[in-house]
Design a protein around this motif. Structure first.
Motif, PDB file in Angstrom:
ATOM      1  N   GLY A 173       0.746  -1.061  -0.085  1.00  0.00           N
ATOM      2  CA  GLY A 173       0.090   0.054  -0.139  1.00  0.00           C
ATOM      3  C   GLY A 173       0.746   1.414  -0.054  1.00  0.00           C
ATOM      4  N   GLN A 174       2.199   1.076  -0.387  1.00  0.00           N
ATOM      5  CA  GLN A 174       2.983   2.291  -0.274  1.00  0.00           C
ATOM      6  C   GLN A 174       2.382   3.438  -1.648  1.00  0.00           C
ATOM      7  N   PRO A 175       2.694   4.732  -1.388  1.00  0.00           N
ATOM      8  CA  PRO A 175       2.122   5.629  -2.362  1.00  0.00           C
ATOM      9  C   PRO A 175       3.073   5.491  -3.616  1.00  0.00           C
ATOM     10  N   PRO A 176       2.410   5.917  -5.074  1.00  0.00           N
ATOM     11  CA  PRO A 176       3.373   5.834  -6.165  1.00  0.00           C
ATOM     12  C   PRO A 176       4.735   6.326  -5.890  1.00  0.00           C
ATOM     13  N   LEU A 177       5.696   6.429  -6.953  1.00  0.00           N
ATOM     14  CA  LEU A 177       6.786   7.038  -6.813  1.00  0.00           C
ATOM     15  C   LEU A 177       6.598   8.419  -7.335  1.00  0.00           C
ATOM     16  N   ALA A 178       7.487   9.425  -6.831  1.00  0.00           N
ATOM     17  CA  ALA A 178       7.210  10.824  -7.004  1.00  0.00           C
ATOM     18  C   ALA A 178       8.333  10.859  -8.304  1.00  0.00           C
ATOM     19  N   GLN A 179       8.179  11.804  -9.188  1.00  0.00           N
ATOM     20  CA  GLN A 179       8.858  12.027 -10.510  1.00  0.00           C
ATOM     21  C   GLN A 179      10.429  11.860 -10.236  1.00  0.00           C
ATOM     22  N   ALA A 180      10.712  12.328  -9.052  1.00  0.00           N
ATOM     23  CA  ALA A 180      12.208  12.353  -9.100  1.00  0.00           C
ATOM     24  C   ALA A 180      12.737  10.762  -8.755  1.00  0.00           C
ATOM     25  N   GLU A 181      11.990  10.250  -7.998  1.00  0.00           N
ATOM     26  CA  GLU A 181      12.271   8.768  -7.729  1.00  0.00           C
ATOM     27  C   GLU A 181      11.975   7.957  -9.145  1.00  0.00           C
ATOM     28  N   ARG A 182      11.066   8.201  -9.625  1.00  0.00           N
ATOM     29  CA  ARG A 182      10.947   7.426 -11.228  1.00  0.00           C
ATOM     30  C   ARG A 182      12.076   7.688 -11.945  1.00  0.00           C
ATOM     31  N   ARG A 183      12.440   8.940 -12.085  1.00  0.00           N
ATOM     32  CA  ARG A 183      13.987   9.195 -12.804  1.00  0.00           C
ATOM     33  C   ARG A 183      14.922   8.358 -12.513  1.00  0.00           C
ATOM     34  N   ARG A 184      15.074   8.334 -11.166  1.00  0.00           N
ATOM     35  CA  ARG A 184      16.227   7.726 -10.533  1.00  0.00           C
ATOM     36  C   ARG A 184      16.341   6.016 -10.701  1.00  0.00           C
ATOM     37  N   VAL A 185      14.963   5.635 -10.732  1.00  0.00           N
ATOM     38  CA  VAL A 185      14.667   4.253 -10.791  1.00  0.00           C
ATOM     39  C   VAL A 185      15.037   3.879 -12.412  1.00  0.00           C
ATOM     40  N   ALA A 186      14.432   4.487 -13.435  1.00  0.00           N
ATOM     41  CA  ALA A 186      14.760   4.379 -14.601  1.00  0.00           C
ATOM     42  C   ALA A 186      16.369   4.579 -15.107  1.00  0.00           C
ATOM     43  N   GLU A 187      16.819   5.644 -14.711  1.00  0.00           N
ATOM     44  CA  GLU A 187      18.145   5.591 -15.017  1.00  0.00           C
ATOM     45  C   GLU A 187      19.026   4.596 -14.442  1.00  0.00           C
ATOM     46  N   SER A 188      18.672   4.175 -13.265  1.00  0.00           N
ATOM     47  CA  SER A 188      19.588   3.052 -12.591  1.00  0.00           C
ATOM     48  C   SER A 188      19.359   1.792 -13.595  1.00  0.00           C
ATOM     49  N   ALA A 189      18.090   1.547 -13.727  1.00  0.00           N
ATOM     50  CA  ALA A 189      17.804   0.095 -14.489  1.00  0.00           C
ATOM     51  C   ALA A 189      18.270   0.308 -15.748  1.00  0.00           C
ATOM     52  N   VAL A 190      18.174   1.234 -16.496  1.00  0.00           N
ATOM     53  CA  VAL A 190      18.802   1.388 -17.857  1.00  0.00           C
ATOM     54  C   VAL A 190      20.340   1.275 -17.852  1.00  0.00           C
ATOM     55  N   LYS A 191      20.943   1.609 -16.998  1.00  0.00           N
ATOM     56  CA  LYS A 191      22.497   1.474 -16.750  1.00  0.00           C
ATOM     57  C   LYS A 191      22.749   0.157 -16.341  1.00  0.00           C
TER      58      LYS A 191
END
Length: 203
Positions: A177-195
């Motif tokens: 039940g955690q809240p959706p990620l904020a934009q900054a967190e989404r960006r961090r997750v995406a960049e890390s996953a791609v790397k």
């Protein structure tokens, strides 16, 4: 050119599906009844059964439409003339936008509960979903064919890549039940996953 008007039967079917989505999302599978769906849709119970022979069939359709909305919202044609990193980042941003939608998460939570409750029926539904390739898998398949990614099973690679994202932006929201990620967190997750993904598979 204007779209032709919907037939009455099509409008009723759409109203039934919308009502079912709302009821499954707010009340859960077990507490939802065809009577309640008919009332919310503003149609008779007989009309509901004319379109859908059972609650199970209606729920299966919604799960398939949930999967299709997920697949359709993550779509990016592979470009041979562009670097891999920005293309993959755009794909994952689309995925993270979908996973940040509260209605999607609510429906996914209902689906997960029913999968646990009735695994046999769920396996049949999931099997039908797997017949349709996701946008991420299609992109990875094209990048492999272009010789820019290591030769790997595209579906296996997709599970790996999406797993890196869903660990932060899906499972905590669905199960805890955690809240959706904020934009900054989404960006961090995406960049890390791609790397991580390109660090392992890029040629």
């Amino acid at each position: 050119m204007s779209q032709p008007p919907q037939r009455l039967t099509d409008r009723k079917r759409e109203a039934i599906v919308r009502a079912a989505v709302e009821e499954f999302r707010t009340a859960g599978y077990e507490a939802t009844s065809m009577d309640r769906i008919a009332a919310v849709a503003g149609v008779s119970k007989r009309t509901v059964y004319n379109h859908f022979p059972s609650k199970e069939e209606l729920f299966a359709l919604i799960l398939e439409e949930l999967w299709e909305s997920s697949a359709a919202s993550v779509e990016l044609p592979y470009r041979t003339d562009q670097p891999l990193q920005p293309q993959l980042l755009q794909l994952l941003r689309q995925k993270l936008d979908l996973l940040g939608d509260a209605n999607f998460i609510d429906l996914a939570r209902v689906a997960m509960a029913e999968i646990i409750h009735s695994p046999d029926r769920a396996q049949e539904i999931v099997g039908r979903m797997k017949e349709k390739e996701s946008g991420v898998t299609g992109w990875i398949r094209a990048a492999i064919a272009d010789g820019r990614l290591q030769p790997v099973d595209p579906e296996f690679a997709t599970f790996q890549l999406e797993g890196l994202v869903k660990s932060f932006a899906f499972w905590p929201q669905v199960t805890l039940g955690q809240p959706p990620l904020a934009q900054a967190e989404r960006r961090r997750v995406a960049e890390s996953a791609v790397k991580m993904f390109l660090g392992h598979y890029a040629r």
